[in-house]
Design a protein around this motif. Sequence first.
Motif, PDB file in Angstrom:
ATOM      1  N   GLY A 194       0.855  -1.187   0.000  1.00  0.00           N
ATOM      2  CA  GLY A 194       0.000   0.000   0.000  1.00  0.00           C
ATOM      3  C   GLY A 194       0.893   1.239   0.000  1.00  0.00           C
ATOM      4  O   GLY A 194       1.830   1.319   0.782  1.00  0.00           O
ATOM      5  N   LYS A 195       0.613   2.172  -0.892  1.00  0.00           N
ATOM      6  CA  LYS A 195       1.490   3.339  -0.980  1.00  0.00           C
ATOM      7  C   LYS A 195       0.650   4.578  -1.269  1.00  0.00           C
ATOM      8  O   LYS A 195       0.986   5.401  -2.103  1.00  0.00           O
ATOM      9  CB  LYS A 195       2.545   3.127  -2.072  1.00  0.00           C
ATOM     10  CG  LYS A 195       1.924   2.523  -3.340  1.00  0.00           C
ATOM     11  CD  LYS A 195       2.732   2.733  -4.568  1.00  0.00           C
ATOM     12  CE  LYS A 195       2.092   2.123  -5.802  1.00  0.00           C
ATOM     13  NZ  LYS A 195       0.752   2.576  -6.139  1.00  0.00           N
ATOM     14  N   ALA A 253     -16.708   7.071  -2.773  1.00  0.00           N
ATOM     15  CA  ALA A 253     -17.616   6.367  -1.866  1.00  0.00           C
ATOM     16  C   ALA A 253     -17.762   4.891  -2.238  1.00  0.00           C
ATOM     17  O   ALA A 253     -18.843   4.318  -2.260  1.00  0.00           O
ATOM     18  CB  ALA A 253     -18.979   7.056  -1.814  1.00  0.00           C
ATOM     19  N   VAL A 254     -16.608   4.312  -2.567  1.00  0.00           N
ATOM     20  CA  VAL A 254     -16.496   2.881  -2.861  1.00  0.00           C
ATOM     21  C   VAL A 254     -15.606   2.301  -1.778  1.00  0.00           C
ATOM     22  O   VAL A 254     -14.544   2.853  -1.505  1.00  0.00           O
ATOM     23  CB  VAL A 254     -15.825   2.677  -4.246  1.00  0.00           C
ATOM     24  CG1 VAL A 254     -15.506   1.219  -4.485  1.00  0.00           C
ATOM     25  CG2 VAL A 254     -16.683   3.250  -5.362  1.00  0.00           C
ATOM     26  N   SER A 255     -16.031   1.203  -1.134  1.00  0.00           N
ATOM     27  CA  SER A 255     -15.225   0.694  -0.022  1.00  0.00           C
ATOM     28  C   SER A 255     -13.979  -0.039  -0.496  1.00  0.00           C
ATOM     29  O   SER A 255     -13.013  -0.165   0.236  1.00  0.00           O
ATOM     30  CB  SER A 255     -16.070  -0.232   0.862  1.00  0.00           C
ATOM     31  OG  SER A 255     -16.484  -1.355   0.130  1.00  0.00           O
ATOM     32  N   GLY A 256     -14.028  -0.548  -1.723  1.00  0.00           N
ATOM     33  CA  GLY A 256     -12.848  -1.243  -2.242  1.00  0.00           C
ATOM     34  C   GLY A 256     -12.824  -2.715  -1.911  1.00  0.00           C
ATOM     35  O   GLY A 256     -11.761  -3.294  -1.676  1.00  0.00           O
ATOM     36  N   ALA A 257     -13.989  -3.359  -1.921  1.00  0.00           N
ATOM     37  CA  ALA A 257     -14.061  -4.814  -1.775  1.00  0.00           C
ATOM     38  C   ALA A 257     -13.230  -5.447  -2.895  1.00  0.00           C
ATOM     39  O   ALA A 257     -13.160  -4.905  -4.000  1.00  0.00           O
ATOM     40  CB  ALA A 257     -15.515  -5.275  -1.882  1.00  0.00           C
ATOM     41  N   SER A 258     -12.614  -6.597  -2.574  1.00  0.00           N
ATOM     42  CA  SER A 258     -11.741  -7.222  -3.567  1.00  0.00           C
ATOM     43  C   SER A 258     -12.486  -7.515  -4.868  1.00  0.00           C
ATOM     44  O   SER A 258     -11.920  -7.391  -5.953  1.00  0.00           O
ATOM     45  CB  SER A 258     -11.144  -8.503  -2.996  1.00  0.00           C
ATOM     46  OG  SER A 258     -12.175  -9.362  -2.557  1.00  0.00           O
ATOM     47  N   HIS A 264      -3.556   4.856 -12.670  1.00  0.00           N
ATOM     48  CA  HIS A 264      -3.547   5.613 -11.411  1.00  0.00           C
ATOM     49  C   HIS A 264      -4.919   5.518 -10.766  1.00  0.00           C
ATOM     50  O   HIS A 264      -5.919   5.857 -11.396  1.00  0.00           O
ATOM     51  CB  HIS A 264      -3.224   7.091 -11.672  1.00  0.00           C
ATOM     52  CG  HIS A 264      -1.949   7.288 -12.424  1.00  0.00           C
ATOM     53  ND1 HIS A 264      -0.709   7.195 -11.846  1.00  0.00           N
ATOM     54  CD2 HIS A 264      -1.718   7.555 -13.743  1.00  0.00           C
ATOM     55  CE1 HIS A 264       0.228   7.407 -12.754  1.00  0.00           C
ATOM     56  NE2 HIS A 264      -0.359   7.616 -13.923  1.00  0.00           N
ATOM     57  N   ILE A 265      -4.946   5.098  -9.505  1.00  0.00           N
ATOM     58  CA  ILE A 265      -6.226   5.024  -8.792  1.00  0.00           C
ATOM     59  C   ILE A 265      -6.250   6.106  -7.718  1.00  0.00           C
ATOM     60  O   ILE A 265      -5.275   6.291  -6.980  1.00  0.00           O
ATOM     61  CB  ILE A 265      -6.437   3.622  -8.167  1.00  0.00           C
ATOM     62  CG1 ILE A 265      -6.477   2.567  -9.268  1.00  0.00           C
ATOM     63  CG2 ILE A 265      -7.722   3.593  -7.335  1.00  0.00           C
ATOM     64  CD1 ILE A 265      -6.676   1.141  -8.777  1.00  0.00           C
ATOM     65  N   ILE A 266      -7.359   6.827  -7.684  1.00  0.00           N
ATOM     66  CA  ILE A 266      -7.528   7.902  -6.710  1.00  0.00           C
ATOM     67  C   ILE A 266      -8.801   7.593  -5.931  1.00  0.00           C
ATOM     68  O   ILE A 266      -9.819   7.219  -6.524  1.00  0.00           O
ATOM     69  CB  ILE A 266      -7.642   9.246  -7.454  1.00  0.00           C
ATOM     70  CG1 ILE A 266      -6.295   9.539  -8.147  1.00  0.00           C
ATOM     71  CG2 ILE A 266      -8.010  10.387  -6.499  1.00  0.00           C
ATOM     72  CD1 ILE A 266      -6.423  10.274  -9.422  1.00  0.00           C
ATOM     73  N   PHE A 301      -8.212   2.573  -0.053  1.00  0.00           N
ATOM     74  CA  PHE A 301      -6.966   3.330   0.119  1.00  0.00           C
ATOM     75  C   PHE A 301      -5.737   2.426   0.005  1.00  0.00           C
ATOM     76  O   PHE A 301      -4.638   2.904  -0.199  1.00  0.00           O
ATOM     77  CB  PHE A 301      -6.964   4.080   1.459  1.00  0.00           C
ATOM     78  CG  PHE A 301      -7.948   5.229   1.497  1.00  0.00           C
ATOM     79  CD1 PHE A 301      -7.887   6.244   0.544  1.00  0.00           C
ATOM     80  CD2 PHE A 301      -8.936   5.291   2.474  1.00  0.00           C
ATOM     81  CE1 PHE A 301      -8.787   7.305   0.575  1.00  0.00           C
ATOM     82  CE2 PHE A 301      -9.843   6.350   2.510  1.00  0.00           C
ATOM     83  CZ  PHE A 301      -9.768   7.357   1.554  1.00  0.00           C
ATOM     84  N   ARG A 302      -5.936   1.108   0.147  1.00  0.00           N
ATOM     85  CA  ARG A 302      -4.820   0.187  -0.050  1.00  0.00           C
ATOM     86  C   ARG A 302      -4.480   0.026  -1.532  1.00  0.00           C
ATOM     87  O   ARG A 302      -3.405  -0.428  -1.886  1.00  0.00           O
ATOM     88  CB  ARG A 302      -5.158  -1.195   0.513  1.00  0.00           C
ATOM     89  CG  ARG A 302      -4.937  -1.304   2.001  1.00  0.00           C
ATOM     90  CD  ARG A 302      -5.443  -2.661   2.487  1.00  0.00           C
ATOM     91  NE  ARG A 302      -6.400  -2.439   3.552  1.00  0.00           N
ATOM     92  CZ  ARG A 302      -6.053  -2.328   4.825  1.00  0.00           C
ATOM     93  NH1 ARG A 302      -4.812  -2.450   5.183  1.00  0.00           N
ATOM     94  NH2 ARG A 302      -6.961  -2.102   5.748  1.00  0.00           N
ATOM     95  N   GLU A 303      -5.446   0.332  -2.377  1.00  0.00           N
ATOM     96  CA  GLU A 303      -5.248   0.179  -3.822  1.00  0.00           C
ATOM     97  C   GLU A 303      -4.857   1.494  -4.471  1.00  0.00           C
ATOM     98  O   GLU A 303      -4.353   1.516  -5.586  1.00  0.00           O
ATOM     99  CB  GLU A 303      -6.550  -0.303  -4.489  1.00  0.00           C
ATOM    100  CG  GLU A 303      -7.118  -1.582  -3.917  1.00  0.00           C
ATOM    101  CD  GLU A 303      -6.324  -2.797  -4.372  1.00  0.00           C
ATOM    102  OE1 GLU A 303      -5.591  -2.692  -5.367  1.00  0.00           O
ATOM    103  OE2 GLU A 303      -6.444  -3.846  -3.712  1.00  0.00           O
ATOM    104  N   ALA A 304      -5.123   2.608  -3.774  1.00  0.00           N
ATOM    105  CA  ALA A 304      -5.007   3.922  -4.410  1.00  0.00           C
ATOM    106  C   ALA A 304      -3.604   4.501  -4.296  1.00  0.00           C
ATOM    107  O   ALA A 304      -2.821   4.116  -3.429  1.00  0.00           O
ATOM    108  CB  ALA A 304      -6.016   4.874  -3.785  1.00  0.00           C
TER     109      ALA A 304
END
Lengths: 266, 333
Positions: free
Chosen positions: A239-240, B276-281, B292-294, B305-308
């Motif tokens: 994670g970054k 407003a997406v939780s980021g489920a796998s 680029h993910i924001i 936020f782990r993916e962004a």
Amino acid sequence: MPVNMIVCCKQVPDPEAPPAVFKVVSNKMTLPPDVKPVIGQYEEFALEAALKIKDTTGGKITALSLGNNFVRDVIKKSLAVGSDELILLEDEAFDDGDSWSIASALAAAIKKIGEYDLIFCGRQSSDWDAGQVGLGIAEILGIPAVTLARKVEITDGKAKVERVIPDGYQVIEVTLPAVIVVTSGLGALRYATLKGIMAAAKKQPVVWKPADIGLEPAQVGAAGRRVKLEKLFQPVKEGKCEMIEGETPVEAGANLAVKLREAKLL
Amino acid sequence: MAENKGILVIGELAGGKLASITTELLGCGRKLADELKEDLSCLLIGDSVGEASKEAIAFGADKVYVAEHAALKDYQADSYMQAAEKVINDVSPRTVLMGQTSMGRDLAPRLAFRLGTTLTTDCLDLAIDPQTKLLTQTRPVYGGTAQAVFTSEITPQMVTVRTKAMSPLERDDSRKGETIPVKIDIDASKVRTKILETVKEEAVGIKLEDAPVIVCGGRGLGGPEPFQTTLKELADLLHGAVGASRPPADNGWVPEALHIGLTGKIVAPDIYIAVAVSGASQHTAGCTGSKHIIAINKDPEANIFREAEFGVVGKYEEVVPALTNKLKELLAA
Ligand SMILES: Cc1cc2nc3c(=O)[nH]c(=O)nc-3n(C[C@H](O)[C@H](O)[C@H](O)COP(=O)(O)OP(=O)(O)OC[C@H]3O[C@@H](n4cnc5c(N)ncnc54)[C@H](O)[C@@H]3O)c2cc1C
Ligand SMILES: Nc1ncnc2c1ncn2[C@@H]1O[C@H](COP(=O)(O)O)[C@@H](O)[C@H]1O
């Protein structure tokens, strides 16, 4: 015409549990014991599709689940929401099957049940995500199947199905008996009523072993697999994420714009 | 029984041309075939395949089997099965590749069970094991929280491949190959389904799959309105498209065609803004190919936020309009 329906429901680790609790230990997925299993999401949609037909056309719903060590109050949810019968293919020998061995055992059980007009499955199980078993059952039984269904009606002894395609949907008519593979979009599974929960608590599921469906232990579960699982692993992710701050969320939003420009993304 | 050899791609057409997934499959199939020193074939099914067979050769096929029949105009499993089953039996390939697409998801499992063979769906990676010569098939499982590697000793064996997971070869029209028409009779009595109606539901504007920027809204938007206002304004400014996680599509806030993820569209834009997406796998499975993910989410612990690469913690109602306004200003400067 009352419709005989079978809904194939799998008990799975809760797919909505935070990704961090999923841990692979010696090629097996393990979750902490406090994460309760659930009926897979697409099977819940499949149950709802069957219940809608029962509401309008009338009929009988048999829920069918294959596995081992079923948590009774989890798997009995199918009864609590309105299924009439629950059959468990429950035995150690059913552990660690693949699409092939699971579909073969479910099809054998469906043959034993005998009377069926519609067999409902989910588009993919909420653990292995394979998307094969419904179509496998249809092939083994030699009956037609419609996949990615988001609405099902019975008219004149046929099923009319809304099938999702990439840029819209199709209305498909299919002869009965048929397998219907359900996607999302038909509405969440209804809540169980108190009456339903009490009735389910009193009802005992029927339990079948491999021999009850005419199969040897060597034909089911891990022994009946056709694909070999060489390895299960979790890719590491670093994670970054750079958090953009501000005195207020409005300021943080504006700062994000500045950051994206600076980083030449936009 | 004859030995099964070679790779067979079952292709798809889109608007009379080879679908992009088919060029991806040919790219991957070419590599595997070269490694095995065997042929790469492609089967094209339809009422009229036209120039697509030449395209398939230009993208790497040695042989293109063309199964044309009036009854194969629209995809229907019971008719396409007849063509695919016949060609697989005639060609006896080692491996059959299909896309994890609407057609692949519907056709591949039926074929595998009909032929009594194995299928691994939704693969991200395929390789030949140097020792055993078996095909190792890697796919995400548990919604993408893990990956599994499978092998099978049965031939012909089948695989479906996720869209955008493989790279096509450079198109080369000087490549040589053979086009082989397949004589096929479709037994209409075996077609147990009938298409009564086909309805297009595509949203207007740029197609999700082609958009360089996607602004994706989740359940946290609370209803259909923000998709048409707050998100659309940002997407329009960036010449992008609006997408959604599954709940907004399930709830009818947006058309199903905008649903991104494992069971929706797989997208890979330059910029993916998740609001407003939780980021489920299962959701991120559809967007991790983005450059680029924001992420904008009010919950600092949200998995997205782990993916962004960049994130803002805050309510979208405040953050997104501020982002849009400032960008407008900066882009105008
Ligand atoms: C087999 C299977 C396949 C699936 N396939 C898919 C798929 O293809 N695509 C998909 O998306 N899902 C899929 N799912 C569902 C997936 O598991 C999640 O349930 C889903 O992605 C959650 O969507 P969401 O993030 O929009 O909603 P939620 O998880 O409810 O998250 C909403 C987020 O919004 C935030 N929020 C709320 N209000 C605000 C506000 N005012 N401002 C800012 N942030 C706010 C919250 O903090 C929260 O993080 C699948 C599930 C299964 C089991
Ligand atoms: N063990 C099981 N018990 C009951 N139904 C199952 C089981 N495994 C798969 N199914 C059904 O088949 C569908 C597709 O599963 P899969 O092919 O594993 O993705 C699921 O949504 C279920 O309806």
